[in-house]
Structure formats: structure tokens, C-alpha cells
Design a protein around this motif. Structure first.
Motif, PDB file in Angstrom:
ATOM      1  N   GLN A  43     -16.485  22.343  20.976  1.00 24.63           N
ATOM      2  CA  GLN A  43     -17.322  21.343  21.631  1.00 24.63           C
ATOM      3  C   GLN A  43     -16.631  20.004  21.411  1.00 24.63           C
ATOM      4  OE1 GLN A  43     -21.485  21.304  20.544  1.00 24.63           O
ATOM      5  NE2 GLN A  43     -21.490  23.504  20.204  1.00 24.63           N
ATOM      6  N   LEU A  70     -17.452  21.829  26.586  1.00 27.96           N
ATOM      7  CA  LEU A  70     -16.864  23.023  25.970  1.00 27.96           C
ATOM      8  C   LEU A  70     -15.467  23.256  26.534  1.00 27.96           C
ATOM      9  CD1 LEU A  70     -19.945  25.388  26.104  1.00 27.96           C
ATOM     10  CD2 LEU A  70     -18.898  24.426  24.048  1.00 27.96           C
ATOM     11  N   GLY A 103     -22.508  27.307  23.471  1.00 25.23           N
ATOM     12  CA  GLY A 103     -21.705  26.409  22.656  1.00 25.23           C
ATOM     13  C   GLY A 103     -21.102  26.984  21.401  1.00 25.23           C
TER      14      GLY A 103
END
Length: 192
Positions: free
Chosen positions: A13, A32, A99
Motif C-alpha cells: 500500500q 495498491l 489491501g
């Protein structure tokens, strides 16, 4: 060792996945970035691209906008859990969009209670092992739940069952790497 699955995706991230002020904050998976390998350490995650560029994950304390918190240094999820999300909420829930840093391919649903012994990554090339410490459920948030529904303004009444569905590990797990380790696609997640 019992094999839980094989690593099929690695990502970092680059920034927070929650955008905007509360209460109108939205979930956006755009920060991402897929990477070739992860350099894991007790401090957090550094991704390395195919060109060799190193990228700090936003949960690493060295990131300029760090969201570091003890026990959330790294994360993993399972392809089988994404299949459950796809089945319930449709194609908008793309594999990896929650994520997690590490996506493990498996056909089984894994709950925290299944991790009663030591959980570890094993290098497929060297056999080196990284023990995972402090494995915990990555609690789902309102923003991701609204994203899953496809409604950034979903009411608390509509969000509650989504939060319940995504909890207990469906959304993934967080952990602290016990040591430094280089993780690549093809490596294994195992129970000792």
C-alpha cells in the motif's frame, strides 16, 4: 509441516486506502502496487519491483505518511476468502483489493482458530522459514464494507451485516514478521 497454500501475489500500500474526511471517507484500492518480492522485517514491509525499486508499505514506520501500529506490520489473505466475497458481493470485489501484502492460494476457508500451532512462510527455493508472530484478524472497516456493497453512502443498517461477514478472517489477517525475510510468489504458508 502442514501446507496451507502457496503465495500467488505480493503488493504494498503506497498510501492509505481510505480517502477523504469522515463521515464521507471512501475506500480506494488505487494505492495498491504489485511487486516482485517483499522484504519483511519486524518493522514492516518493503516491496521490490521488477526494476529493483524499493517501495515502503504505508504501515512501515519509515513511510512518510506512516499508519504503523504494533501487530499490523504485515498482512495476508486467501484466494478462497475472496471467492466467498465474490460469491456474495460480485465482481467489484477484485482479488487483492482488501489491501493485504500477501495473497495465498488455497481452496479452504481458514479461521484464526485453525492457526493453533506456529504459522510460517517457507521459501520454495531455499527452504528458509519465517515464523509469524501475533497473527490476528484484520478487522474490516466501514469504508471497505461500503466499497464491497458498491455504495459509498450505505447506511449503518446496510453496513452491519457486511462487517459481520468480512470479520473472523474473511478480510484477512495481520501479523508481525519474527525476523527479516525475503518473500516471493511460489513460497509456502505452513503450520508447524
Amino acid at each position: 509441516m502442514t501446507e496451507l497454500g502457496r503465495v500467488v501475489r505480493l503488493q504494498v500500500q503506497t498510501d492509505s486506502l481510505k480517502r477523504g474526511p469522515r463521515p464521507s471517507r471512501v475506500y480506494d484500492p488505487a494505492p495498491l502496487i504489485g511487486v516482485e518480492l517483499l522484504r519483511l522485517s519486524p518493522a514492516g514491509v518493503r516491496g521490490v519491483t521488477a526494476s529493483g525499486e524499493e517501495i515502503l508499505d504505508v504501515h512501515h514506520p519509515g513511510h512518510p505518511r506512516a499508519k504503523s501500529a504494533p501487530g499490523r506490520e504485515a498482512s495476508f489473505g486467501f484466494t478462497s476468502h475472496y471467492q466467498r466475497m465474490h460469491d456474495r458481493y460480485g465482481a467489484r470485489v477484485k482479488t487483492g483489493c482488501a489491501g493485504e501484502n500477501i495473497l495465498v492460494e488455497t481452496g479452504r476457508i481458514w479461521m484464526l482458530a485453525d492457526f493453533t500451532s506456529v504459522l510460517a512462510f517457507r521459501s520454495a527455493t531455499t527452504g528458509a522459514i519465517l515464523q509469524l508472530t501475533g497473527v490476528a484478524v484484520a478487522a474490516p472497516c466501514v469504508e471497505f464494507s461500503r466499497f464491497t456493497l458498491g455504495d459509498p453512502e450505505a447506511s449503518p443498517r446496510d453496513v452491519k451485516p457486511v462487517l459481520q461477514f468480512l470479520d473472523e478472517g474473511t478480510r484477512g489477517y495481520v501479523f508481525t514478521p519474527a525476523d527479516e525475510f525475503v518473500l516471493r510468489a511460489g513460497d509456502l504458508l505452513e503450520l508447524a
